[in-house]
Design a protein around this motif. Structure first.
Motif, PDB file in Angstrom:
ATOM      1  N   MET A 253     -20.537  18.421   5.541  1.00 19.70           N
ATOM      2  CA  MET A 253     -20.346  19.241   4.328  1.00 19.70           C
ATOM      3  C   MET A 253     -20.331  18.667   3.031  1.00 19.70           C
ATOM      4  SD  MET A 253     -18.613  22.520   5.847  1.00 19.70           S
ATOM      5  CE  MET A 253     -18.865  23.455   4.386  1.00 19.70           C
ATOM      6  N   LYS A 254     -19.944  17.424   3.113  1.00 15.05           N
ATOM      7  CA  LYS A 254     -19.606  16.321   1.830  1.00 15.05           C
ATOM      8  C   LYS A 254     -20.778  16.400   1.161  1.00 15.05           C
ATOM      9  CE  LYS A 254     -16.347  13.092   2.869  1.00 15.05           C
ATOM     10  NZ  LYS A 254     -16.123  12.288   4.256  1.00 15.05           N
ATOM     11  N   GLY A 255     -20.703  16.546  -0.296  1.00 16.49           N
ATOM     12  CA  GLY A 255     -21.788  16.688  -1.328  1.00 16.49           C
ATOM     13  C   GLY A 255     -22.543  17.938  -1.340  1.00 16.49           C
ATOM     14  N   LEU A 256     -22.204  18.989  -0.520  1.00 12.96           N
ATOM     15  CA  LEU A 256     -22.955  20.140  -0.642  1.00 12.96           C
ATOM     16  C   LEU A 256     -22.479  20.792  -2.060  1.00 12.96           C
ATOM     17  CD1 LEU A 256     -22.608  21.456   2.872  1.00 12.96           C
ATOM     18  CD2 LEU A 256     -24.599  20.724   1.981  1.00 12.96           C
ATOM     19  N   LYS A 257     -23.694  21.400  -2.427  1.00 12.10           N
ATOM     20  CA  LYS A 257     -23.518  22.203  -3.769  1.00 12.10           C
ATOM     21  C   LYS A 257     -22.864  23.492  -3.285  1.00 12.10           C
ATOM     22  CE  LYS A 257     -27.626  21.056  -5.479  1.00 12.10           C
ATOM     23  NZ  LYS A 257     -28.564  21.207  -6.407  1.00 12.10           N
ATOM     24  N   TRP A 258     -21.559  23.838  -3.631  1.00 13.08           N
ATOM     25  CA  TRP A 258     -20.861  24.955  -2.761  1.00 13.08           C
ATOM     26  C   TRP A 258     -20.474  25.982  -3.748  1.00 13.08           C
ATOM     27  CZ3 TRP A 258     -19.263  26.455   1.914  1.00 13.08           C
ATOM     28  CH2 TRP A 258     -17.901  26.875   2.142  1.00 13.08           C
ATOM     29  N   ARG A 259     -20.936  27.106  -3.417  1.00 14.98           N
ATOM     30  CA  ARG A 259     -20.572  28.375  -4.203  1.00 14.98           C
ATOM     31  C   ARG A 259     -19.043  28.798  -3.465  1.00 14.98           C
ATOM     32  NH1 ARG A 259     -19.905  34.246  -2.373  1.00 14.98           N
ATOM     33  NH2 ARG A 259     -19.473  35.159  -4.286  1.00 14.98           N
ATOM     34  N   ALA A 260     -18.281  28.866  -4.694  1.00 17.29           N
ATOM     35  CA  ALA A 260     -16.797  29.402  -4.315  1.00 17.29           C
ATOM     36  C   ALA A 260     -16.752  30.789  -5.082  1.00 17.29           C
ATOM     37  CB  ALA A 260     -15.848  28.501  -4.854  1.00 17.29           C
ATOM     38  N   TYR A 261     -15.985  31.700  -4.354  1.00 12.05           N
ATOM     39  CA  TYR A 261     -15.577  32.880  -5.065  1.00 12.05           C
ATOM     40  C   TYR A 261     -14.253  33.100  -5.614  1.00 12.05           C
ATOM     41  CZ  TYR A 261     -14.569  34.727  -0.231  1.00 12.05           C
ATOM     42  OH  TYR A 261     -14.144  35.076   0.977  1.00 12.05           O
TER      43      TYR A 261
ATOM     44  N   THR B 265     -17.658  28.234  -8.933  1.00 13.52           N
ATOM     45  CA  THR B 265     -17.306  29.456  -8.805  1.00 13.52           C
ATOM     46  C   THR B 265     -18.424  30.614  -9.344  1.00 13.52           C
ATOM     47  OG1 THR B 265     -14.938  29.218  -8.772  1.00 13.52           O
ATOM     48  CG2 THR B 265     -15.729  31.295  -9.183  1.00 13.52           C
ATOM     49  N   ILE B 266     -18.926  31.191  -8.379  1.00  9.93           N
ATOM     50  CA  ILE B 266     -20.056  32.318  -8.983  1.00  9.93           C
ATOM     51  C   ILE B 266     -19.664  33.474  -8.121  1.00  9.93           C
ATOM     52  CG2 ILE B 266     -22.408  32.498  -8.392  1.00  9.93           C
ATOM     53  CD1 ILE B 266     -22.865  29.822  -8.451  1.00  9.93           C
ATOM     54  N   GLN B 267     -19.880  34.642  -8.961  1.00  9.35           N
ATOM     55  CA  GLN B 267     -19.461  36.032  -8.173  1.00  9.35           C
ATOM     56  C   GLN B 267     -20.771  36.475  -7.540  1.00  9.35           C
ATOM     57  OE1 GLN B 267     -16.514  37.156  -7.417  1.00  9.35           O
ATOM     58  NE2 GLN B 267     -15.812  35.290  -8.641  1.00  9.35           N
ATOM     59  N   ALA B 268     -20.476  37.404  -6.513  1.00  4.15           N
ATOM     60  CA  ALA B 268     -21.792  37.915  -5.424  1.00  4.15           C
ATOM     61  C   ALA B 268     -22.832  38.382  -6.571  1.00  4.15           C
ATOM     62  CB  ALA B 268     -21.279  39.073  -4.715  1.00  4.15           C
TER      63      ALA B 268
ATOM     64  N   THR C  99     -11.663  29.381  -1.577  1.00  3.91           N
ATOM     65  CA  THR C  99     -12.932  28.814  -1.396  1.00  3.91           C
ATOM     66  C   THR C  99     -13.242  27.605  -2.346  1.00  3.91           C
ATOM     67  OG1 THR C  99     -14.004  30.604  -2.715  1.00  3.91           O
ATOM     68  CG2 THR C  99     -14.168  30.849  -0.416  1.00  3.91           C
ATOM     69  N   ALA C 100     -12.592  27.655  -3.473  1.00  4.02           N
ATOM     70  CA  ALA C 100     -12.930  26.721  -4.414  1.00  4.02           C
ATOM     71  C   ALA C 100     -11.982  25.453  -3.992  1.00  4.02           C
ATOM     72  CB  ALA C 100     -12.416  26.921  -5.974  1.00  4.02           C
ATOM     73  N   ARG C 101     -11.025  25.608  -3.638  1.00  6.28           N
ATOM     74  CA  ARG C 101     -10.145  24.710  -2.838  1.00  6.28           C
ATOM     75  C   ARG C 101     -10.552  24.117  -1.757  1.00  6.28           C
ATOM     76  NH1 ARG C 101      -6.610  20.726  -2.624  1.00  6.28           N
ATOM     77  NH2 ARG C 101      -4.668  20.841  -1.674  1.00  6.28           N
ATOM     78  N   LEU C 102     -11.298  24.774  -0.838  1.00  9.87           N
ATOM     79  CA  LEU C 102     -11.907  24.200   0.326  1.00  9.87           C
ATOM     80  C   LEU C 102     -13.055  23.482  -0.129  1.00  9.87           C
ATOM     81  CD1 LEU C 102     -11.684  24.870   3.396  1.00  9.87           C
ATOM     82  CD2 LEU C 102     -13.466  26.413   3.187  1.00  9.87           C
ATOM     83  N   GLY C 103     -13.633  23.792  -1.109  1.00  4.52           N
ATOM     84  CA  GLY C 103     -14.661  22.801  -1.601  1.00  4.52           C
ATOM     85  C   GLY C 103     -14.198  21.428  -2.002  1.00  4.52           C
TER      86      GLY C 103
ATOM     87  N   THR D 264     -32.389  29.405  -7.937  1.00  4.74           N
ATOM     88  CA  THR D 264     -32.562  28.166  -8.765  1.00  4.74           C
ATOM     89  C   THR D 264     -31.862  26.884  -8.357  1.00  4.74           C
ATOM     90  OG1 THR D 264     -30.421  29.002  -9.956  1.00  4.74           O
ATOM     91  CG2 THR D 264     -32.548  29.653 -10.800  1.00  4.74           C
ATOM     92  N   GLY D 265     -31.304  27.156  -6.963  1.00  4.41           N
ATOM     93  CA  GLY D 265     -30.778  25.853  -6.619  1.00  4.41           C
ATOM     94  C   GLY D 265     -29.665  25.114  -7.128  1.00  4.41           C
ATOM     95  N   VAL D 266     -28.650  26.083  -7.829  1.00  4.87           N
ATOM     96  CA  VAL D 266     -27.548  25.625  -8.420  1.00  4.87           C
ATOM     97  C   VAL D 266     -26.435  25.287  -7.284  1.00  4.87           C
ATOM     98  CG1 VAL D 266     -25.411  26.790  -9.675  1.00  4.87           C
ATOM     99  CG2 VAL D 266     -27.772  26.852 -10.533  1.00  4.87           C
ATOM    100  N   VAL D 267     -26.841  26.407  -6.202  1.00  8.16           N
ATOM    101  CA  VAL D 267     -25.851  26.129  -5.021  1.00  8.16           C
ATOM    102  C   VAL D 267     -26.848  25.890  -3.491  1.00  8.16           C
ATOM    103  CG1 VAL D 267     -23.676  26.997  -5.965  1.00  8.16           C
ATOM    104  CG2 VAL D 267     -25.330  28.316  -4.777  1.00  8.16           C
ATOM    105  N   ASN D 268     -26.374  25.278  -2.569  1.00  6.13           N
ATOM    106  CA  ASN D 268     -27.002  25.445  -1.320  1.00  6.13           C
ATOM    107  C   ASN D 268     -26.088  25.539  -0.078  1.00  6.13           C
ATOM    108  OD1 ASN D 268     -25.558  22.813  -0.931  1.00  6.13           O
ATOM    109  ND2 ASN D 268     -27.438  21.549  -1.192  1.00  6.13           N
ATOM    110  N   SER D 269     -25.007  26.234  -0.377  1.00  2.00           N
ATOM    111  CA  SER D 269     -23.947  26.487   0.718  1.00  2.00           C
ATOM    112  C   SER D 269     -22.997  27.206   0.160  1.00  2.00           C
ATOM    113  CB  SER D 269     -23.356  25.185   1.112  1.00  2.00           C
ATOM    114  OG  SER D 269     -22.566  24.441   0.169  1.00  2.00           O
ATOM    115  N   PHE D 270     -22.472  28.130   0.947  1.00  2.33           N
ATOM    116  CA  PHE D 270     -21.385  29.148   0.404  1.00  2.33           C
ATOM    117  C   PHE D 270     -20.716  29.809   1.659  1.00  2.33           C
ATOM    118  CE2 PHE D 270     -24.966  32.067   0.682  1.00  2.33           C
ATOM    119  CZ  PHE D 270     -24.567  33.216   0.962  1.00  2.33           C
ATOM    120  N   MET D 271     -19.354  30.222   1.390  1.00  2.65           N
ATOM    121  CA  MET D 271     -18.607  30.995   2.416  1.00  2.65           C
ATOM    122  C   MET D 271     -18.629  32.282   2.273  1.00  2.65           C
ATOM    123  SD  MET D 271     -14.583  30.169   3.850  1.00  2.65           S
ATOM    124  CE  MET D 271     -15.048  29.303   5.034  1.00  2.65           C
TER     125      MET D 271
END
Ligand code: PCA
Length: 328
Positions: A163-171, A188-191, A175-179, A200-207
């Motif tokens: 998961m290292k280096g992934l562009k992670w969406r936190a809510y 942090t991006i809301q639903a 989830t931000a701390r996990l990232g 747009t590829g701003v993120v490529n992973s999320f929980m």
């Protein structure tokens, strides 16, 4: 020509005539900003709730649900209700963990991962949540869970290091701390903005749940869903305390009764729809799977750090809730 005073008098007369003519059952119209899409079970449940209130009050109280964060963005909804800009609102409780750790009780990793446990945790924590909301001028009406949280990616994950280096969406805070813990680039991006962030590829992973993956058409950009079952977060529906107190007793009772029904219905909807959502992801071509033992162990370890963070912030009050829950 009318002079000013005559005009005012005419206006006043008009007003009193109107007051006399107004029926005893004048209508009250309220707004309920909500954070998630209109066809999400949370929003559908709110529309049913509003209907129940309208029926029970013979149309005296009309509540308009504004889903999709159309009226206020998710993080603004609670403040809008507290300040009376809207009378009611709905949003994920843990968005507000920074205000009080108790708002993050349901995102403590692996503490309550089934609906049955999540309900127990809700019961153990409800009084503390209500008290905090009350101090903010907000009355809790009901809470409804999402589905267990898993991880969406565009590649296979064998261990947590993948998961290292992934562009992670936190809510939220958790989830931000996990990232941060897992060496990802967290934003942090809301639903409501997630579909665009994925496109747009701003993120490529999320929980998230199967529900939000479905709402965001995750399959259009991502390929894997790992059913980690990290926690079950809840949405809270609440009302401005002063607005509620100003209602007559029968109307207050109608709201409370409709709230109890909405809570029971919402829990049932999510329990029933959890697997349906995962099946939809599969049908769209996503690989939906349980994490391998090695990957699960990585999440458990990160979860322990997050749990320790939370217990430290929440202190004796937080520990007391966890203890009460564990005894249930
Ligand atoms: N969906 C919301 C919160 C938790 C969930 O399942 C989201 O992803 O923003």
């Amino acid at each position: 020509m009318l002079n000013r005073r005559t005009a005012i008098a005419a206006f006043a007369l008009g007003c009193s005539a109107f007051a006399l003519a107004a029926p005893a059952s004048a209508q009250t119209k309220w707004n309920l900003p909500a954070a998630y899409p209109s066809d999400n079970p949370h929003s559908e449940n709110l529309v049913l709730f509003a209907k129940d209130v309208e029926t029970a009050t013979s149309g005296k109280l009309q509540i308009t649900v504004h889903p999709g964060a159309a009226l206020f963005k998710a993080p603004e909804i609670k403040r809008a209700v507290a300040s009376g800009q809207a009378q009611m609102g709905e949003v994920l409780m843990s968005l507000h963990e920074n205000e009080d750790p108790v708002f993050g009780i349901d995102v403590v990793p692996f503490l309550a991962t089934s609906f049955a446990d999540s309900l127990k945790l809700y019961k153990a924590s409800k009084a503390a949540v209500e008290k905090k909301l009350d101090s903010q001028g907000v009355k809790l009406l009901f809470m409804v869970p999402w589905a267990p949280q898993g991880v969406y990616t565009k590649k296979e994950l064998s261990t947590i290091d993948d998961m290292k280096g992934l562009k992670w969406r936190a809510y939220n805070v958790g989830t931000a701390r996990l990232g941060e813990l897992l060496g990802m680039q967290s934003v942090t991006i809301q639903a409501a903005e997630l579909p665009q962030a994925l496109a747009t590829g701003v993120v490529n992973s999320f929980m998230s749940s199967g529900g939000t993956g479905y709402d965001s058409k995750a399959w259009e950009t991502l390929t894997h869903f790992y059913d980690v079952q990290a926690w079950i977060p809840k949405d809270a529906t609440f009302v401005n305390k002063a607005a509620f107190d100003a209602l007559d007793k029968p109307t207050q009772e109608a709201i409370l009764k409709a709230s109890a029904a909405a809570e029971a219905r919402g829990w049932k909807m999510w329990e029933e729809k959890t697997n349906w959502y995962l099946d939809q992801l599969k049908a769209k071509g996503m690989k939906v799977q349980a994490p391998s033992a090695a990957l699960a162990a990585g999440f458990k370890k990160a979860g322990e750090t997050l749990t320790a963070d939370w217990l430290k912030k929440a202190g004796a009050d937080g520990q007391a809730i966890v203890d009460a829950y564990k005894k249930m």
